[in-house]
Design a protein around this motif. Structure first.
Motif, PDB file in Angstrom:
ATOM      1  N   ALA A 202      22.523  55.763  -7.679  1.00 30.16           N
ATOM      2  CA  ALA A 202      21.590  56.714  -8.016  1.00 30.16           C
ATOM      3  C   ALA A 202      20.649  57.046  -6.858  1.00 30.16           C
ATOM      4  N   ALA A 203      21.450  57.566  -5.545  1.00 31.30           N
ATOM      5  CA  ALA A 203      20.554  56.951  -4.622  1.00 31.30           C
ATOM      6  C   ALA A 203      21.180  59.225  -3.283  1.00 31.30           C
ATOM      7  N   ASP A 204      19.992  59.580  -3.045  1.00 24.91           N
ATOM      8  CA  ASP A 204      20.109  60.645  -2.505  1.00 24.91           C
ATOM      9  C   ASP A 204      21.169  60.828  -1.243  1.00 24.91           C
ATOM     10  N   PRO A 205      22.343  61.458  -1.571  1.00 19.70           N
ATOM     11  CA  PRO A 205      23.170  61.394  -0.444  1.00 19.70           C
ATOM     12  C   PRO A 205      22.884  61.497   0.816  1.00 19.70           C
ATOM     13  N   VAL A 206      22.151  62.186   1.090  1.00 24.87           N
ATOM     14  CA  VAL A 206      21.234  62.754   2.470  1.00 24.87           C
ATOM     15  C   VAL A 206      20.668  61.429   3.032  1.00 24.87           C
ATOM     16  N   LEU A 207      19.510  61.497   1.727  1.00 23.97           N
ATOM     17  CA  LEU A 207      18.463  60.281   2.275  1.00 23.97           C
ATOM     18  C   LEU A 207      19.823  58.382   2.547  1.00 23.97           C
ATOM     19  N   SER A 208      20.145  58.238   1.814  1.00 27.52           N
ATOM     20  CA  SER A 208      20.941  56.788   1.076  1.00 27.52           C
ATOM     21  C   SER A 208      21.986  57.868   1.324  1.00 27.52           C
ATOM     22  N   PRO A 209      23.397  57.937   2.084  1.00 25.60           N
ATOM     23  CA  PRO A 209      24.920  57.884   1.944  1.00 25.60           C
ATOM     24  C   PRO A 209      25.617  56.899   1.432  1.00 25.60           C
ATOM     25  N   TRP A 210      26.631  56.513   0.854  1.00 28.84           N
ATOM     26  CA  TRP A 210      28.116  56.206   0.519  1.00 28.84           C
ATOM     27  C   TRP A 210      28.341  56.049   1.777  1.00 28.84           C
ATOM     28  N   LEU A 211      28.997  54.813   2.274  1.00 30.45           N
ATOM     29  CA  LEU A 211      30.334  55.827   3.749  1.00 30.45           C
ATOM     30  C   LEU A 211      31.438  54.551   2.731  1.00 30.45           C
ATOM     31  N   GLU A 212      32.659  56.040   3.126  1.00 35.56           N
ATOM     32  CA  GLU A 212      33.861  55.560   2.969  1.00 35.56           C
ATOM     33  C   GLU A 212      34.355  55.399   4.406  1.00 35.56           C
ATOM     34  N   PRO A 213      35.479  54.150   4.407  1.00 36.08           N
ATOM     35  CA  PRO A 213      36.143  53.883   3.099  1.00 36.08           C
ATOM     36  C   PRO A 213      35.065  52.410   2.886  1.00 36.08           C
ATOM     37  N   ALA A 214      35.394  52.159   1.282  1.00 36.69           N
ATOM     38  CA  ALA A 214      34.536  51.089   0.895  1.00 36.69           C
ATOM     39  C   ALA A 214      35.781  50.617  -0.365  1.00 36.69           C
ATOM     40  N   ASP A 215      35.028  48.768  -0.825  1.00 36.32           N
ATOM     41  CA  ASP A 215      36.245  48.670  -1.541  1.00 36.32           C
ATOM     42  C   ASP A 215      35.749  49.013  -3.739  1.00 36.32           C
ATOM     43  N   LEU A 216      34.442  49.290  -3.600  1.00 32.70           N
ATOM     44  CA  LEU A 216      34.026  49.903  -4.648  1.00 32.70           C
ATOM     45  C   LEU A 216      34.174  51.527  -5.134  1.00 32.70           C
ATOM     46  N   ASP A 217      34.454  52.085  -6.098  1.00 33.12           N
ATOM     47  CA  ASP A 217      34.366  53.078  -6.373  1.00 33.12           C
ATOM     48  C   ASP A 217      33.075  53.233  -6.574  1.00 33.12           C
ATOM     49  N   VAL A 218      32.471  53.892  -5.991  1.00 29.42           N
ATOM     50  CA  VAL A 218      31.156  53.951  -6.172  1.00 29.42           C
ATOM     51  C   VAL A 218      31.200  55.779  -6.663  1.00 29.42           C
ATOM     52  N   VAL A 219      30.586  56.232  -8.099  1.00 29.96           N
ATOM     53  CA  VAL A 219      29.480  57.752  -8.266  1.00 29.96           C
ATOM     54  C   VAL A 219      28.328  57.331  -7.745  1.00 29.96           C
ATOM     55  N   GLN A 220      28.425  58.897  -7.305  1.00 32.35           N
ATOM     56  CA  GLN A 220      26.916  58.992  -6.327  1.00 32.35           C
ATOM     57  C   GLN A 220      26.407  59.929  -6.912  1.00 32.35           C
ATOM     58  N   THR A 221      25.497  59.546  -7.905  1.00 28.93           N
ATOM     59  CA  THR A 221      24.644  60.546  -9.133  1.00 28.93           C
ATOM     60  C   THR A 221      23.953  61.471  -7.559  1.00 28.93           C
ATOM     61  N   GLY A 222      22.644  60.778  -7.252  1.00 31.75           N
ATOM     62  CA  GLY A 222      22.112  61.649  -6.529  1.00 31.75           C
ATOM     63  C   GLY A 222      20.769  61.420  -7.230  1.00 31.75           C
ATOM     64  N   ALA A 223      19.285  60.477  -7.021  1.00 31.21           N
ATOM     65  CA  ALA A 223      18.773  60.096  -7.150  1.00 31.21           C
ATOM     66  C   ALA A 223      18.204  60.619  -8.537  1.00 31.21           C
ATOM     67  N   TRP A 224      17.055  59.471  -9.518  1.00 26.75           N
ATOM     68  CA  TRP A 224      16.745  60.256 -10.154  1.00 26.75           C
ATOM     69  C   TRP A 224      15.493  60.818 -10.495  1.00 26.75           C
ATOM     70  N   PHE A 225      15.335  62.275 -10.493  1.00 28.55           N
ATOM     71  CA  PHE A 225      13.685  61.834 -10.671  1.00 28.55           C
ATOM     72  C   PHE A 225      13.394  62.679 -11.790  1.00 28.55           C
ATOM     73  N   ARG A 226      11.950  61.884 -12.294  1.00 24.99           N
ATOM     74  CA  ARG A 226      11.441  62.467 -13.449  1.00 24.99           C
ATOM     75  C   ARG A 226      10.788  63.537 -13.720  1.00 24.99           C
ATOM     76  N   ALA A 227      10.901  64.422 -14.935  1.00 27.94           N
ATOM     77  CA  ALA A 227      10.007  65.804 -14.458  1.00 27.94           C
ATOM     78  C   ALA A 227       8.616  65.169 -14.811  1.00 27.94           C
ATOM     79  N   ASP A 228       8.195  65.949 -14.073  1.00 29.98           N
ATOM     80  CA  ASP A 228       6.332  64.770 -13.890  1.00 29.98           C
ATOM     81  C   ASP A 228       5.974  66.389 -13.735  1.00 29.98           C
ATOM     82  N   ASP A 229       4.966  66.991 -14.881  1.00 30.96           N
ATOM     83  CA  ASP A 229       4.229  68.299 -14.984  1.00 30.96           C
ATOM     84  C   ASP A 229       2.332  67.689 -14.599  1.00 30.96           C
ATOM     85  N   ARG A 230       2.529  66.420 -14.945  1.00 34.52           N
ATOM     86  CA  ARG A 230       1.142  66.180 -15.779  1.00 34.52           C
ATOM     87  C   ARG A 230       0.151  66.567 -14.130  1.00 34.52           C
ATOM     88  N   PRO A 231      -1.646  67.068 -14.432  1.00 34.19           N
ATOM     89  CA  PRO A 231      -1.880  67.099 -13.604  1.00 34.19           C
ATOM     90  C   PRO A 231      -2.473  66.289 -12.979  1.00 34.19           C
TER      91      PRO A 231
END
Length: 407
Positions: A202-231
């Motif tokens: 759960a990390a942004d592919p520009v800020l924190s890319p997962w580089l191939e080839p690698a030993d694990l089959d990693v699924v990169q989703t992008g970072a998980w942002f909470r929708a937060d509209d609190r003032p």
């Protein structure tokens, strides 16, 4: 459908799960949370039921990092074994009737969650918020407490092999002892068992890319942002409107050995640059030492609303703070303390969106130097450019993947 989300760690481990929980609820999924009780107020605020794991983590973390309790390496296997068992007990109860368990945070706790999933016969997913948890020839593991890397060993694969042995020694024995008590067979490789062969990142592919080839089959989703509209709190809003954008200084869930000295050094260094200071108290309990009106201390605040309005963000280098500041286009100064934080410091400096402080103990002189980099006009231009590339759909991607995991 019912999902259990488990995180054992700091706010940075827990907050991303709130983002995914919200997405899952939008899809009609029943969500349960399992975390330390420190975050009960957070879950109450968003209407999520919490099954607490053990005792609060903040007092223990504060004691270790400030030197008031035993050093991290002392008794670590016993503490890890207790964490595994305590997490198992909470999760195996909370996950009754659930279709899948997703776990993140400290690995001994995740081991307890996977054991609970195995006992219940339901799928388990592990998610990392930074690549350094995941074996790769492209980066090393981070050093475990009391287990420094041998001098001269620099090959990443060799370091990961050593990490396998270290984790078996520190955590594997306790896991297997617990598994025996619930009628499950031992596992040979602790880390592989916890991570699985298809972990998520759960990390942004520009800020924190997962580089191939690698030993694990990693699924990169992008970072998980909470929708937060609190003032923002009214007093924070008033301070922001009273002058030029301030420099934010905060270390999140990281206590500091010399919190007063760190706060004083930071305030003086920022003032020397002609800037105002917004000081976040955090778990370090940072405080303003004088009553000048160019410095203001803040408690809980919505970073998504705050960071676009500051001149720079000085912080510890947690995954969530780093990514939120990057999304806001705010230049950063990372003062890494532990674990994945040196990785994020290197990424911020490497991308040109801020500066990496050398070591965990900031002084007036050292902060002055890195602030000069972060506050340079070219750094703000670069930070704004990178902000345009940061994905915001990671939580939605993860929620859909979880549904697919069960279906």
């Amino acid at each position: 459908m019912r999902v259990l989300l488990m995180a054992y760690g700091s706010r940075g481990d827990v907050e991303p799960l709130v983002a995914v929980a919200a997405r899952l609820r939008d899809l009609g999924v029943d969500v349960r949370m399992c975390t330390p009780p420190d975050f009960a107020e957070l879950f109450d605020s968003v209407g999520l039921p919490l099954v607490p794991i053990g005792e609060p983590v903040r007092p223990f973390v504060k004691g270790v990092l400030t030197g008031k309790t035993q050093a991290p390496a002392e008794g670590l296997p016993a503490r890890a074994a207790a964490m595994t068992a305590t997490t198992y007990e909470a999760v195996v109860t909370a996950a009754e009737g659930c279709d899948v368990i997703l776990a993140t945070g400290l690995l001994p706790a995740a081991a307890g969650a996977r054991t609970a999933a195995e006992h219940l016969g339901i799928p388990y997913v592990f998610v990392a918020c930074f690549p350094a948890y995941l074996p790769s020839p492209h980066h090393p593991p981070f050093e475990r407490p009391g287990r420094p890397f041998p001098p001269g060993v620099t090959d990443n694969r060799a370091l990961w092999d050593l990490d396998t042995e270290t984790m078996n020694d520190l955590f594997g024995t306790g896991l297997n002892a617990h598994r025996a008590t619930v009628g499950l067979p031992p596992v040979a490789r602790f880390r592989d068992y916890v991570l699985t062969d298809r972990p998520w990142l759960a990390a942004d592919p520009v800020l924190s890319p997962w580089l191939e080839p690698a030993d694990l089959d990693v699924v990169q989703t992008g970072a998980w942002f909470r929708a937060d509209d609190r003032p923002l709190p009214a007093d924070v809003e008033a301070f922001l409107q009273a002058g030029e954008p301030p420099v934010y200084v905060g270390f999140g869930s990281i206590p500091m050995r010399d919190a007063d000295g760190v706060a004083r050094a930071a305030v003086e260094a920022v003032r020397a640059r002609g800037r105002r200071v917004l000081l976040s108290r955090g778990w370090a309990d940072l405080a303003v030492a004088d009553d000048q009106d160019d410095c203001f201390a803040v408690g809980e605040a919505n970073h998504h609303a705050l960071f676009p309005r500051v001149a720079a963000v000085v912080h510890h280098g947690g995954a969530g703070t780093t990514t939120t500041a990057a999304l806001a286009g705010a230049p950063q100064v990372v003062v890494p303390q532990m674990a994945d934080q040196p990785y994020w410091a290197c990424r911020v400096a490497g991308l040109g969106i801020g500066a990496a402080h050398d070591g965990p103990n900031p002084t007036y002189e050292s902060l002055s130097a890195v602030l000069g980099v972060a506050l340079a006009p070219e750094t703000r231009v670069r930070a704004a450019a990178v902000a345009e590339t940061i994905r915001t759909d990671g939580a939605a991607v993860a929620a859909k993947l979880l549904l697919d995991q069960v279906g």
